[in-house]
Design a protein around this motif. Sequence first.
Motif, short mmCIF file in Angstrom:
data_model
loop_
_atom_site.label_atom_id
_atom_site.label_comp_id
_atom_site.label_asym_id
_atom_site.label_seq_id
_atom_site.Cartn_x
_atom_site.Cartn_y
_atom_site.Cartn_z
N GLY A 164 -12.24 3.45 6.10
CA GLY A 164 -13.58 3.10 6.55
C GLY A 164 -14.62 3.38 5.48
N ARG A 165 -15.84 2.90 5.71
CA ARG A 165 -16.93 3.10 4.75
C ARG A 165 -17.28 4.57 4.57
NH1 ARG A 165 -19.33 -1.65 3.41
NH2 ARG A 165 -18.88 -3.46 4.74
N ASP A 166 -16.93 5.38 5.57
CA ASP A 166 -17.20 6.82 5.49
C ASP A 166 -16.06 7.58 4.81
OD1 ASP A 166 -15.30 6.46 7.42
OD2 ASP A 166 -16.36 7.59 8.99
N GLY A 167 -15.04 6.85 4.34
CA GLY A 167 -13.92 7.49 3.66
C GLY A 167 -12.81 7.95 4.59
N LYS A 168 -12.95 7.71 5.91
CA LYS A 168 -11.93 8.14 6.86
C LYS A 168 -10.81 7.12 6.93
CE LYS A 168 -14.91 10.97 9.81
NZ LYS A 168 -15.42 11.18 11.19
N LEU A 169 -9.58 7.61 7.08
CA LEU A 169 -8.42 6.73 7.15
C LEU A 169 -8.36 6.01 8.48
CD1 LEU A 169 -5.74 9.08 5.57
CD2 LEU A 169 -7.10 7.33 4.44
N ARG A 170 -8.03 4.73 8.44
CA ARG A 170 -7.87 3.95 9.65
C ARG A 170 -6.42 4.04 10.13
NH1 ARG A 170 -12.47 0.99 10.45
NH2 ARG A 170 -13.72 0.42 8.62
N PRO A 171 -6.13 3.58 11.36
CA PRO A 171 -4.76 3.63 11.88
C PRO A 171 -3.73 2.96 10.98
CG PRO A 171 -6.29 3.18 13.66
CD PRO A 171 -7.09 3.13 12.39
N THR A 172 -4.13 1.87 10.31
CA THR A 172 -3.20 1.19 9.39
C THR A 172 -2.78 2.12 8.26
OG1 THR A 172 -5.15 0.25 8.30
CG2 THR A 172 -3.96 -1.16 9.84
N ALA A 173 -3.73 2.94 7.79
CA ALA A 173 -3.42 3.89 6.71
C ALA A 173 -2.49 4.99 7.23
CB ALA A 173 -4.70 4.49 6.15
N MET A 183 0.85 -1.18 0.00
CA MET A 183 0.00 0.00 0.00
C MET A 183 0.89 1.24 0.00
SD MET A 183 -2.94 1.34 -0.16
CE MET A 183 -4.18 0.10 0.29
N THR A 184 0.56 2.18 -0.86
CA THR A 184 1.32 3.43 -0.98
C THR A 184 0.40 4.61 -0.73
OG1 THR A 184 0.86 3.65 -3.35
CG2 THR A 184 2.80 2.34 -2.71
N PRO A 185 0.95 5.80 -0.45
CA PRO A 185 0.09 6.99 -0.28
C PRO A 185 -0.79 7.25 -1.50
CG PRO A 185 2.28 7.42 0.59
CD PRO A 185 2.35 6.08 -0.09
N LYS A 186 -0.25 7.01 -2.70
CA LYS A 186 -1.04 7.24 -3.91
C LYS A 186 -2.23 6.30 -3.96
CE LYS A 186 -0.76 7.42 -8.96
NZ LYS A 186 0.14 7.27 -10.13
N LYS A 187 -2.00 5.02 -3.65
CA LYS A 187 -3.09 4.06 -3.64
C LYS A 187 -4.11 4.41 -2.57
CE LYS A 187 -0.42 0.19 -5.51
NZ LYS A 187 0.19 -1.13 -5.21
N LEU A 188 -3.63 4.88 -1.43
CA LEU A 188 -4.54 5.29 -0.36
C LEU A 188 -5.43 6.45 -0.80
CD1 LEU A 188 -2.42 5.13 2.92
CD2 LEU A 188 -4.49 3.84 2.40
#
Length: 217
Positions: A193-202, A155-160
């Motif tokens: 998340g389903r709301d588009g918010k980044l999780r701790p893994t991200a 996973m990369t910032p661009k993919k995120l």
Amino acid sequence: MAENVSMIGYIRVSKTDGRQVHDLQRDALIAAGVHPERIYQDSISGAREYRPGLNACLAVLAPGDTLVIWKLDRLGRSLRYLVQTVCELTARGIGLKVLTGEGAMIGTTTASGRLMFGIFAALAEFERELIVERTRAGVAAAQTRGKHSGMRFEMTPKKLRLLQKAMSKREKFVLDFVAEIGILKATAHRYVGRDGKLRPTAMRVLEIKGAGEGSLP
């Protein structure tokens, strides 16, 4: 042909250096009855998601209006994007008319045009299902070889950034995206998340990759 105030046009050329002009498309739309002052334009690639002229055009369209374009590819280059856009216009009570090219048989203002668009939409759905099916087959094949074999997903910032945008849209766009980058939907949900918010893994990916803190650019 008499000008029709319910017809709004959109024209686009790909070059911004003056080597391409809008005149041919503009003349065709005017001849079809679109008032010159109701034609929106862009000088930008159809692959670009942000097109200010198109965004302004879509915003001003009202129920009962008809969007008129010269060729189908002026509206977009992706089959799924075209289907999505036309479906959204139809839901708003807005028609589509294509003046020339193979897309001229596709529209929502006539019964035959709606039939062709139905076939068009079915092809887009078929394309999406093929992508998902190939991804699932690839994942299954990799699992039979052992979890340590094959290319490791990174996973990369661009993919995120792309995943975050996909998660904020409809479910089918999430499936399209995860299929294209070769991961499972469950993996995608571990990052966003389903709301588009980044999780701790991200957030850990962003910190490791040095992409800054907080939201993605």
